[in-house]
Design an enzyme around this catalytic site. Structure first.
Site, PDB file in Angstrom:
ATOM      1  N   HIS A 175       0.813  -1.222   0.000  1.00 33.22           N
ATOM      2  CA  HIS A 175       0.000   0.000   0.000  1.00 33.22           C
ATOM      3  C   HIS A 175       0.847   1.274   0.000  1.00 33.22           C
ATOM      4  O   HIS A 175       0.370   2.331  -0.391  1.00 33.22           O
ATOM      5  CB  HIS A 175      -0.964  -0.010   1.192  1.00 33.22           C
ATOM      6  CG  HIS A 175      -2.241   0.739   0.936  1.00 33.22           C
ATOM      7  ND1 HIS A 175      -2.346   1.762   0.009  1.00 33.22           N
ATOM      8  CD2 HIS A 175      -3.477   0.614   1.501  1.00 33.22           C
ATOM      9  CE1 HIS A 175      -3.595   2.229   0.014  1.00 33.22           C
ATOM     10  NE2 HIS A 175      -4.292   1.550   0.896  1.00 33.22           N
ATOM     11  N   ASP A 399     -11.471  -8.853 -18.119  1.00 30.03           N
ATOM     12  CA  ASP A 399     -11.612 -10.127 -18.820  1.00 30.03           C
ATOM     13  C   ASP A 399     -10.223 -10.535 -19.311  1.00 30.03           C
ATOM     14  O   ASP A 399      -9.615  -9.832 -20.111  1.00 30.03           O
ATOM     15  CB  ASP A 399     -12.582  -9.914 -19.995  1.00 30.03           C
ATOM     16  CG  ASP A 399     -12.803 -11.167 -20.825  1.00 30.03           C
ATOM     17  OD1 ASP A 399     -11.974 -12.096 -20.736  1.00 30.03           O
ATOM     18  OD2 ASP A 399     -13.788 -11.206 -21.570  1.00 30.03           O
TER      19      ASP A 399
END
Length: 466
Positions: A175, A399
């Site tokens: 992070h 996808d």
């Protein structure tokens, strides 16, 4: 807990292989050091961002399938070269340390795992999330940003797990290297390259991404941290037992909440309450009921406020963290008594309080007196809520070439009582989902709360009982 240990709880998730994937040769810029900003450094004390996609089964799995993913990952790392780097610590001998991101192309980790006993329906078939299974689908569990700097661990790691009837791709990102914007930008590029769209103009535009960090004029670079060793920044805590649920709200349902909130505030509110603020207010009120908090109890809601677009110096493709914490506080009685619009307005004001001047002020005061984020300290008396992420991130467009994601889930990152992660909904177009973590008894009441659940859309495969 490492993957192998997690296996028992997680229906035997078994690691098949691990490899380091380096950026494709030819794409990589020369090595450089990136110094970290207050936005980056304040998050060095927390877990990796862990988000993952549940995908349909590809035509063929196994080693060749993972090899293809490794080569598309190498190409994506060529474009997001800093994610193949390592955090480095310099102990300066004067009681301070510096941390920087060394962009030397050492590589990201790719783990191949199998869980033949786990089906898609086990993960996404109920509003209740089977936390032990889902957590085993992510790499680098329990690793904090600072651990990666001290032990020279990858800042990005992906785990591809073959399930009985699907695939789960879980990605862990340090992070202090990037926020949700960076995370999803990278995942969007990786999935597009893997499905054969690597030469599109969209991906060419990615080379315009800005990796150099942005500092205020008054900031020292690098910023010295007031510790003789970086390990001193680390505080670990054991989260209490929690229940995790995943709720989806259709575009129509979100629109209705927004209209209701704005109608209630007509004539008093000067700005429009957003869809997200209305949805989070709906959650805040429902969780306050479910927790059975007394009316006089103070409750707070903390939000990650994005600074892209709020600060003139931040370019749109900025690849570092750009988040400040904003908090709204009031009593439980006010929230439950004054209604959805009033509650949403408190969130609206907390976000609106950050303008260019206040963000610059926040950055400058941080360099003088660094404050690190600790999830353990955020949970005072079970009355707080916090939300990160954004419904604007492109989750369901990922996808990889054999079908769109069926669901999104997150790992153990900062899971505390009161954490609610927001995503775009599977139908996109204004639908949203909330992944909510609260104490088990409160969750039971939340799922039975008609006012809350009236707005929730049950997905075809989901049932309510855990």
């Amino acid at each position: 807990m490492d993957m192998e240990e997690a296996g028992g709880a997680a229906g035997a998730v078994r690691t098949v292989s691990r490899r380091l994937v380096r950026p494709s040769i030819g794409d990589a810029p020369p090595p450089e050091d990136i110094h970290l900003t207050p936005w980056d450094l304040r998050l060095i004390s927390v877990d990796y961002i862990q988000k993952g996609l549940l995908l349909p089964a590809p035509p063929a799995g196994g080693d060749r399938f993972v090899g293809t993913l490794a080569s598309s990952l190498a190409r994506a790392l060529g474009r997001y070269y800093h994610l193949a780097g390592r955090l480095a610590v310099e102990e300066r001998g004067d009681g301070t340390v510096n941390v920087r991101l060394r962009c030397t192309g050492e590589g990201a980790e790719l783990v191949h795992a199998t869980a033949p006993g786990v089906a898609v329906v086990d993960i996404a078939g109920s509003v209740y999330t089977p936390s032990s299974i889902v957590r085993a689908l992510f790499p680098l569990n329990g690793v904090l940003g600072a651990d990666a700097a001290v032990d020279s661990l990858p800042v990005l790691s992906a785990q591809v797990t073959e399930l009985a009837d699907g695939i789960f791709i879980g990605v862990s990102l340090n992070h202090s290297v990037g926020d949700g914007f960076v995370f999803w930008e990278f995942l969007n590029a990786w999935s597009e390259i893997n499905r054969g769209g690597g030469a599109t103009s969209d991906l060419r535009a990615i080379s315009a991404r800005v990796h150099r960090r942005w500092f205020t004029d008054a900031s020292p670079v690098p910023i010295p941290l007031p510790f003789s060793k970086l390990q001193h920044v680390v505080r670990r805590f054991d989260p209490p037992i929690m229940q995790e649920c995943f709720f989806t709200f259709s575009a129509a349902s979100v629109k209705e909440l927004k209209a209701r909130a704005n109608d209630e505030m007509a004539g008093t509110a000067t700005a429009t309450i957003s869809s997200l603020q209305a949805l989070l207010a709906h959650l805040w009120r429902a969780v306050s009921r479910a927790r059975r908090l007394p009316p006089g109890k103070e409750t707070s809601y903390s939000l990650a406020v994005g600074c892209r677009g709020r600060l003139s110096g931040i370019p749109p493709g900025y690849m570092g963290n750009a988040l400040v914490p904003g908090t709204a506080s009031c009593t439980v009685g006010e929230i439950l008594g004054r209604g959805l619009g009033w509650t949403a307005w408190q969130l609206n004001r907390a976000v609106a309080s950050f303008d260019e001047e206040s963000v610059r002020e926040w950055l400058e005061s941080w360099t003088r007196e660094p404050q690190f984020r600790y999830f353990g300290s955020l949970m005072s008396g079970g009355a707080a809520l916090m939300t990160g992420s954004s419904p604007r991130f492109d989750v369901f467009g990922n996808d990889f070439g054999w079908g769109k994601p069926a669901a999104v889930r997150s790992g153990r990152e900062g899971k505390i009582d009161g954490k609610a992660t927001v995503y775009e909904g599977p139908d996109r177009g204004g639908s949203m989902s909330l992944e909510v973590c609260i104490a088990p008894d409160a969750m039971e009441r939340l799922v039975a709360d008609e006012e809350f659940m009236d707005a929730v859309t049950m997905l075809p495969a989901q049932h309510q009982h855990g």
